[in-house]
Enzyme design. Structure first.
Site, PDB file in Angstrom:
ATOM      1  N   HIS A   1      -7.401  -2.754  10.229  1.00  0.00           N
ATOM      2  CA  HIS A   1      -7.165  -2.748   8.779  1.00  0.00           C
ATOM      3  C   HIS A   1      -5.964  -3.620   8.413  1.00  0.00           C
ATOM      4  O   HIS A   1      -5.082  -3.889   9.218  1.00  0.00           O
ATOM      5  CB  HIS A   1      -7.045  -1.335   8.211  1.00  0.00           C
ATOM      6  CG  HIS A   1      -5.778  -0.602   8.497  1.00  0.00           C
ATOM      7  ND1 HIS A   1      -5.664   0.767   8.424  1.00  0.00           N
ATOM      8  CD2 HIS A   1      -4.539  -1.037   8.877  1.00  0.00           C
ATOM      9  CE1 HIS A   1      -4.435   1.127   8.705  1.00  0.00           C
ATOM     10  NE2 HIS A   1      -3.739   0.065   9.000  1.00  0.00           N
TER      11      HIS A   1
ATOM     12  N   GLU B   1      -9.794  -0.490   5.002  1.00  0.00           N
ATOM     13  CA  GLU B   1     -10.352   0.106   6.208  1.00  0.00           C
ATOM     14  C   GLU B   1     -11.691  -0.551   6.577  1.00  0.00           C
ATOM     15  O   GLU B   1     -12.324  -1.201   5.744  1.00  0.00           O
ATOM     16  CB  GLU B   1     -10.574   1.605   5.959  1.00  0.00           C
ATOM     17  CG  GLU B   1      -9.310   2.378   5.597  1.00  0.00           C
ATOM     18  CD  GLU B   1      -8.402   2.647   6.792  1.00  0.00           C
ATOM     19  OE1 GLU B   1      -8.254   1.767   7.670  1.00  0.00           O
ATOM     20  OE2 GLU B   1      -7.814   3.731   6.857  1.00  0.00           O
TER      21      GLU B   1
ATOM     22  N   ASP C   1       0.828  -1.213   0.000  1.00  0.00           N
ATOM     23  CA  ASP C   1       0.000   0.000   0.000  1.00  0.00           C
ATOM     24  C   ASP C   1       0.859   1.259   0.000  1.00  0.00           C
ATOM     25  O   ASP C   1       2.088   1.185   0.087  1.00  0.00           O
ATOM     26  CB  ASP C   1      -0.962  -0.008   1.202  1.00  0.00           C
ATOM     27  CG  ASP C   1      -0.241  -0.176   2.550  1.00  0.00           C
ATOM     28  OD1 ASP C   1       0.997  -0.161   2.579  1.00  0.00           O
ATOM     29  OD2 ASP C   1      -0.931  -0.323   3.570  1.00  0.00           O
TER      30      ASP C   1
ATOM     31  N   ASN D   1      -7.296  -0.225  13.894  1.00  0.00           N
ATOM     32  CA  ASN D   1      -8.731  -0.361  13.627  1.00  0.00           C
ATOM     33  C   ASN D   1      -9.031  -1.679  12.909  1.00  0.00           C
ATOM     34  O   ASN D   1     -10.106  -1.859  12.356  1.00  0.00           O
ATOM     35  CB  ASN D   1      -9.227   0.816  12.785  1.00  0.00           C
ATOM     36  CG  ASN D   1      -8.484   0.916  11.472  1.00  0.00           C
ATOM     37  OD1 ASN D   1      -7.599   0.107  11.191  1.00  0.00           O
ATOM     38  ND2 ASN D   1      -8.833   1.889  10.653  1.00  0.00           N
TER      39      ASN D   1
HETATM   40  C1  GLP Z   1      -0.343   1.023   8.421  1.00  0.00           C
HETATM   41  C2  GLP Z   1      -0.262   0.375   7.031  1.00  0.00           C
HETATM   42  C3  GLP Z   1      -0.342  -1.115   7.109  1.00  0.00           C
HETATM   43  C4  GLP Z   1       0.437  -1.579   8.304  1.00  0.00           C
HETATM   44  C5  GLP Z   1      -0.335  -1.187   9.551  1.00  0.00           C
HETATM   45  C6  GLP Z   1       0.377  -1.496  10.844  1.00  0.00           C
HETATM   46  O1  GLP Z   1      -1.205   2.131   8.424  1.00  0.00           O
HETATM   47  N1  GLP Z   1      -1.235   0.857   6.090  1.00  0.00           N
HETATM   48  O2  GLP Z   1       0.112  -1.702   5.922  1.00  0.00           O
HETATM   49  O3  GLP Z   1       0.626  -2.971   8.268  1.00  0.00           O
HETATM   50  O4  GLP Z   1      -0.760   0.161   9.476  1.00  0.00           O
HETATM   51  O5  GLP Z   1       1.527  -0.713  10.989  1.00  0.00           O
HETATM   52  P1  GLP Z   1       2.626  -0.946  12.109  1.00  0.00           P
HETATM   53  O6  GLP Z   1       3.355  -2.188  11.740  1.00  0.00           O
HETATM   54  O7  GLP Z   1       3.501   0.280  12.032  1.00  0.00           O
HETATM   55  O8  GLP Z   1       1.904  -1.076  13.406  1.00  0.00           O
END
Ligand code: GLP
Length: 248
Positions: free
Chosen positions: A138, A143, A67, A136
């Site tokens: 996702h 989302e 993403d 949340n």
């Molecule tokens: C982000 C990204 C995701 C990621 C998630 C967790 O917003 N869009 O691809 O896996 O949130 O992130 P983190 O590993 O920093 O907790």
């Protein structure tokens, strides 16, 4: 779905890196999708170490970025591009033909989605998809409320994502939309690893693993994947009722 619990983030990340190594040894032209963020950073670092130690050849595999934040340039340290470039592509000397990332500065993001889908479909399906989980629920930028049947798409970011996402940007950033692989890609993928570490992920892991399967909590889709592993460290697994049924 299989739940795997690890002592700590290091053990979890080591296993994830090993999964990539084993896949590439068996299938040198594997298609691998990875998330950016805090969770997979250690996996990337351990992967680099293993590739060098074991002299694994990654030159034939294809890398797909999960993403990107719409409108954020690759030069911004908070972008997913920046993460991949510095944590993976440069250390492993990937060729540009191996890499498929969304161009979040494109005037036509829908076209970017079509390009990404074509890149995947031309190669069949994703062999290994390694994702994280947001606060949340996702996955990527899928989302709450997203369809389980989407391929790549552009989406308005949830309030939680906009707030939590500030952690990646020194001085903050205006975050409105994301461009992401869809959950249909995840369902099609041959194997999916969802990584989570730390106590702050305990509640979302409980919902993902033991909650109702619903698009209101996208990570619950993991429960439906026959070859999906939820890989949590002890802290992230600490609220699970059935955690003792799943030794690492
Ligand atoms: C982000 C990204 C995701 C990621 C998630 C967790 O917003 N869009 O691809 O896996 O949130 O992130 P983190 O590993 O920093 O907790």
């Amino acid at each position: 779905m299989t739940l795997k619990i690890y002592k700590d983030h290091h053990q979890l990340s080591d296993t994830a890196a090993e999964e990539i190594i084993e896949l590439v040894k068996q299938k040198p032209d594997a298609v691998i999708c990875l998330a950016s963020g805090e969770t997979p950073r250690l996996t990337c670092r351990l992967l680099i170490k293993k590739v060098k130690e074991q002299q694994v050849d990654l030159s034939q595999c294809t890398f797909i970025g999960l993403d990107e934040w719409a409108g954020i340039p690759p030069s911004n340290e908070g972008s997913c591009h920046y993460f991949f470039q510095h944590e993976l592509f440069e250390p492993l000397q990937f060729r540009s033909e191996q890499i498929h990332l969304f161009d979040a500065l494109s005037a036509n993001l829908e076209d970017e989605c079509l390009k990404m889908d074509s890149a995947i479909f031309e190669r069949g399906v994703i062999d290994l998809m390694i994702v994280g989980i947001g606060m949340n629920g996702h996955i990527g930028f899928n989302e709450p409320g997203v369809s389980f049947n989407n391929y790549s798409h552009v989406i308005n970011l949830d309030e939680t994502t906009v707030t939590v996402g500030q952690k990646y940007f020194k001085g903050g950033a205006v975050l409105k939309q994301g461009i992401t692989l869809g959950l249909k890609h995840l369902q099609d993928a041959k194997k999916v690893l969802l990584l989570a570490n730390g106590i702050k992920k305990a509640e979302v892991i409980k919902k993902a693993v033991e909650g109702v399967v619903t698009n209101s909590f996208p990570a619950s889709i993991m429960q439906t994947h026959a070859n999906g592993w939820v890989m949590a460290d002890e802290e992230a697994a600490s609220l699970l009722d059935k955690r003792n049924n799943y030794p690492a």
